[in-house]
Design a protein around this motif. Structure first.
Motif, mmCIF file in Angstrom:
data_model
loop_
_atom_site.group_PDB
_atom_site.id
_atom_site.type_symbol
_atom_site.label_atom_id
_atom_site.label_comp_id
_atom_site.label_asym_id
_atom_site.label_seq_id
_atom_site.Cartn_x
_atom_site.Cartn_y
_atom_site.Cartn_z
ATOM 1 N N UNK A 168 -27.581 9.986 25.070
ATOM 2 C CA UNK A 168 -27.915 11.318 24.552
ATOM 3 C C UNK A 168 -28.780 12.076 25.555
ATOM 4 N N UNK A 169 -28.385 13.310 25.840
ATOM 5 C CA UNK A 169 -29.091 14.191 26.767
ATOM 6 C C UNK A 169 -28.261 15.470 26.847
ATOM 7 N N UNK B 128 -10.569 7.790 25.683
ATOM 8 C CA UNK B 128 -10.872 6.430 25.239
ATOM 9 C C UNK B 128 -12.362 6.193 25.015
ATOM 10 N N UNK B 129 -13.203 6.638 25.949
ATOM 11 C CA UNK B 129 -14.628 6.382 25.852
ATOM 12 C C UNK B 129 -14.971 4.934 26.146
ATOM 13 N N UNK C 298 -17.835 14.428 24.593
ATOM 14 C CA UNK C 298 -16.881 13.354 24.852
ATOM 15 C C UNK C 298 -17.381 12.149 24.065
ATOM 16 N N UNK C 299 -16.543 11.141 23.873
ATOM 17 C CA UNK C 299 -17.034 9.953 23.185
ATOM 18 C C UNK C 299 -18.265 9.380 23.887
ATOM 19 N N UNK C 300 -19.166 8.802 23.117
ATOM 20 C CA UNK C 300 -20.350 8.114 23.640
ATOM 21 C C UNK C 300 -21.444 9.053 24.113
ATOM 22 N N UNK D 258 -28.108 13.754 32.963
ATOM 23 C CA UNK D 258 -27.035 14.629 32.491
ATOM 24 C C UNK D 258 -25.792 13.819 32.142
ATOM 25 N N UNK D 259 -25.068 14.267 31.113
ATOM 26 C CA UNK D 259 -24.007 13.412 30.602
ATOM 27 C C UNK D 259 -22.822 13.277 31.556
#
Length: 423
Positions: free
Chosen positions: A160-161, A152-153, A380-382, A138-139
């Protein structure tokens, strides 16, 4: 490999979680076709090994597909995949990631199977400035568990998920349709997944309360504990008719056996991670039928491979034909992981430059066998999200089959049956 390693990068590597010797990289000796090395960290052994059951099947197919190489800017590159076993241990995952980066000198590193694998690998990649793609976690525990800042990330690491919001939406939709009392017993271990799922702000408690569910959370337990008596007693006293949480299969096996011994019989048991694999359900015997879980991928998902054109059903059936074993959910995501890798390799502006490869990951927009992967869409970023449904292990002849019973949050994925309460 790369010829432009910097002193900053060497020092970063020495400061990583797991100490590893920094290696100065000599100029790559080019053969007829240069080789791109892809590292792959996976829990081949240990309590998370169910996530890696299909790895050899997937890698065999990928290596055959990549035999002719991948073309980038008119040049063909050979692809070498180097697999390392994390042994289901986060420290070991960090160690082998450092080996892949500093000794094997991979161009891209990948990892899959819970935050215990993805996070330490991604941390090593970020520190050493090596492009990294991960999945099967999970992210939120991936991003926030690594100290991610949405403003910022990260620069080199991408995932990915689905997320906890998708788990909550699917689980509550499944429970609403069951008609049982809204008292839920929570089982959250003291690990990255358990702490994220049980987190008061980012996890299950607030959303469940907002939908009228009362969550009874007796606190964190240590993975591989041998006594759930206090949890069972708390759930019985509160009148819980639903059990949820995220656990490794051995822990749920212990809990489920002790629940039966102590006369605790919830009407719905929806557990993340522990109930994903046929082998884990079979180990529970007759008490495996009727259990519910999240479903991230199945033969009925309406997606196909961007590499081979293979459908989800054909990929799953191919695994069964080759091994004699039932399909498992990670099959699709392991294949998709390398769909993304291949796409990045084909698009990068300069495969000899890590920054260019990371930029190519960031600009990914591809339809895979698990759905679309596009990091421009957040949350979110990434992070790129994939669809999630939920379902139940139901009797099928002499065995059990995982049936999709709720698709309210991903209607493009068909339902295969109705939810049945535990007897």
């Amino acid at each position: 490999m790369k010829t432009d390693i910097t002193r900053r990068r060497i020092l970063a590597g020495l400061g990583a979680t797991v100490a590893a010797p920094a290696i100065l990289r000599a100029t790559r000796a080019y053969a007829a076709n240069p080789t791109i090395k892809v590292g792959f960290v996976t829990p081949s052994t240990g309590p998370l090994a169910g996530f890696a059951e299909a790895d050899d099947y997937i890698l065999e197919g990928l290596r055959a597909h990549f035999a002719g190489g991948i073309t980038n800017n008119g040049k063909t590159y050979n692809i070498e995949i180097i697999k390392k076993d994390s042994q289901s241990n986060p420290n070991r995952a960090a160690e082998v990631a450092a080996e892949l980066i500093l000794s094997d000198e991979v161009d891209i590193i990948t990892a899959a199977a819970t935050p215990d694998t993805t996070n330490p690998v991604a941390d090593q990649a970020e520190i050493n400035e090596v492009p990294c793609i991960t999945t099967d976690a999970p992210w939120q525990p991936y991003f926030f568990g690594r100290g991610g800042n949405p403003a910022e990330g990260f620069q080199y690491t991408y995932h990915f998920f689905w997320g906890l919001e998708d788990i909550i939406a699917n689980f509550t939709s499944l429970w609403e349709g069951s008609g049982v009392a809204k008292k839920v017993g929570g089982l959250f271990p003291n690990d990255a997944d358990g702490n994220a799922w049980g987190d008061a702000d980012l996890g299950l408690p607030k959303p469940l309360a907002a939908q009228g569910f009362e969550l009874i959370d007796p606190g964190r337990f240590q993975p591989l504990t041998d006594d759930f008596s206090n949890y069972i007693s708390a759930f019985k006293d509160a009148g819980c008719e639903i059990i949820t949480g995220v656990m490794i299969p051995p822990d749920f096996g212990t809990f489920w056996s002790q629940a039966a011994q102590q006369g605790f019989n919830p009407k719905v048991a929806t557990i993340g991670k522990a109930l994903l694999f046929p082998s884990a359900i079979e180990a529970l015997g007759d008490r495996g039928a009727g259990l519910t879980t999240e479903i991230w991928w199945s033969p009925n998902h309406p997606f196909k491979s961007s590499l081979t054109g293979t459908s989800a059903g054909d990929l799953a059936n191919g695994f069964t034909a080759a091994t004699g074993r039932p399909w498992t959910q990670p099959i699709g995501f392991k294949h998709a992981l390398f769909e993304v890798v291949a796409d990045v390799i084909s698009r990068s502006d300069d495969l000899d430059d890590f920054e260019a490869n990371a930029t190519a990951i960031q600009s990914t927009n591809i339809s895979t066998i698990v759905g679309d992967v596009n990091w421009a869409n957040g949350p979110v970023p990434n992070v790129s999200k994939t669809p999630l449904v939920s379902g139940q292990w139901q009797k099928d002849g002499d065995g059990v089959e995982l049936v999709i019973t709720n698709n309210s949050h991903a209607p493009q994925i068909p339902v295969g049956g109705d939810l049945q309460l535990l007897s």
